[in-house]
Design a protein around this motif. Structure first.
Motif, PDB file in Angstrom:
ATOM      1  N   THR A  90       0.827  -1.203   0.000  1.00 16.51           N
ATOM      2  CA  THR A  90       0.000   0.000   0.000  1.00 16.51           C
ATOM      3  C   THR A  90       0.859   1.249   0.000  1.00 16.51           C
ATOM      4  N   ALA A  91       1.918   1.227   0.784  1.00 10.17           N
ATOM      5  CA  ALA A  91       2.814   2.387   0.808  1.00 10.17           C
ATOM      6  C   ALA A  91       3.466   2.608  -0.546  1.00 10.17           C
ATOM      7  N   LEU A  92       3.853   1.517  -1.211  1.00 11.35           N
ATOM      8  CA  LEU A  92       4.456   1.645  -2.535  1.00 11.35           C
ATOM      9  C   LEU A  92       3.468   2.222  -3.549  1.00 11.35           C
ATOM     10  N   ALA A  93       2.215   1.765  -3.508  1.00  9.13           N
ATOM     11  CA  ALA A  93       1.205   2.282  -4.438  1.00  9.13           C
ATOM     12  C   ALA A  93       0.959   3.763  -4.203  1.00  9.13           C
ATOM     13  N   ALA A 100       3.466  10.176  -9.801  1.00 11.20           N
ATOM     14  CA  ALA A 100       2.814  10.399 -11.106  1.00 11.20           C
ATOM     15  C   ALA A 100       2.095  11.736 -11.135  1.00 11.20           C
ATOM     16  N   LEU A 101       1.393  12.069 -10.051  1.00 11.74           N
ATOM     17  CA  LEU A 101       0.696  13.358 -10.005  1.00 11.74           C
ATOM     18  C   LEU A 101       1.675  14.520 -10.044  1.00 11.74           C
ATOM     19  N   THR A 102       2.787  14.382  -9.343  1.00 12.08           N
ATOM     20  CA  THR A 102       3.797  15.443  -9.367  1.00 12.08           C
ATOM     21  C   THR A 102       4.380  15.630 -10.768  1.00 12.08           C
ATOM     22  N   GLY A 103       4.645  14.520 -11.440  1.00 16.71           N
ATOM     23  CA  GLY A 103       5.177  14.618 -12.800  1.00 16.71           C
ATOM     24  C   GLY A 103       4.202  15.281 -13.748  1.00 16.71           C
TER      25      GLY A 103
END
Length: 220
Positions: A90-93, A100-103
């Protein structure tokens, strides 16, 4: 015609003895036999005359050497998430989603900056090339260099007027003041139409019209 012999008197012939005797069959015995067979069939159990045979035990074949399949151990049920604790997956997801949102945000921001720079550069290029384009269009005349048109004035226009006066019925009683006015444009268009000049714009004194007019006239 022979007469029948008298009763009790011998005829001298030997008596005929029968060879076999026939009698009616006794069908009662056959019918009785059929009746007994039917009674036996109706009263007999369907499974009578058969016996039960036990099936042989099912043998399990040993695994062969070429068999690549194997039975996997049962997967234990996933443990439920405890309070104040997050599973590593869960932490990895969550981390991947945040990255992805930051990119995406950075890409949108950079694209906006690039578009602004491109628009500014395009505006500067248009402003820098506009005078050159106008100068080029002014210098390139489709009717040739030294073209005269309505609105021009000078000694070249006066020479044109004098030459047209020498062409019959084209510029009769026209002025030679050196001004390219509407009557002079009509005279040039008339000359082009009558003598089949197609290279220049109608009413414009270009290279083709100049060459044809100079070949037909002279100035004193």
């Amino acid at each position: 015609m022979p007469t029948p012999a008298e009763r009790g008197r011998s005829t001298g012939r030997s008596a005929i003895e029968p060879t076999h005797i026939q009698r009616r069959r006794r069908t009662e015995a056959l019918a009785e036999l059929v009746r007994q067979v039917r009674e036996d069939d109706e009263g007999r159990d369907a499974d009578e005359g058969y016996e039960s045979v036990p099936l042989p035990a099912r043998r399990t074949l040993p695994p062969s050497e070429d068999d690549d399949t194997e039975e996997l151990a049962a997967v234990p049920a996933a443990r439920s998430r405890t309070r104040g604790r997050i599973r590593p997956r869960t932490a990895l997801a969550v981390g991947v989603t945040a990255a992805a949102l930051t990119g995406i945000a950075l890409a949108l921001l950079l694209s906006g900056v690039y578009e602004d720079d491109a628009s500014r550069a395009g505006a500067g290029a248009r402003s820098s090339t506009a005078p050159a384009g106008r100068a080029a269009s002014d210098a390139a005349d489709p009717d040739g260099a030294g073209t005269l048109r309505q609105g021009d004035s000078g000694p070249e226009v006066s020479a044109l007027q004098q030459r047209l006066l020498r062409i019959p019925n084209v510029y009769d009683h026209g002025s030679t003041d050196g001004t390219f006015d509407a009557p002079l444009a009509d005279a040039v268009a008339r000359f082009q139409l009558w003598y089949g000049i197609r290279g220049d714009e109608s009413g414009v004194y270009g290279d083709d019209t100049r060459a044809d007019l100079e070949s037909r006239t002279t100035l004193r």
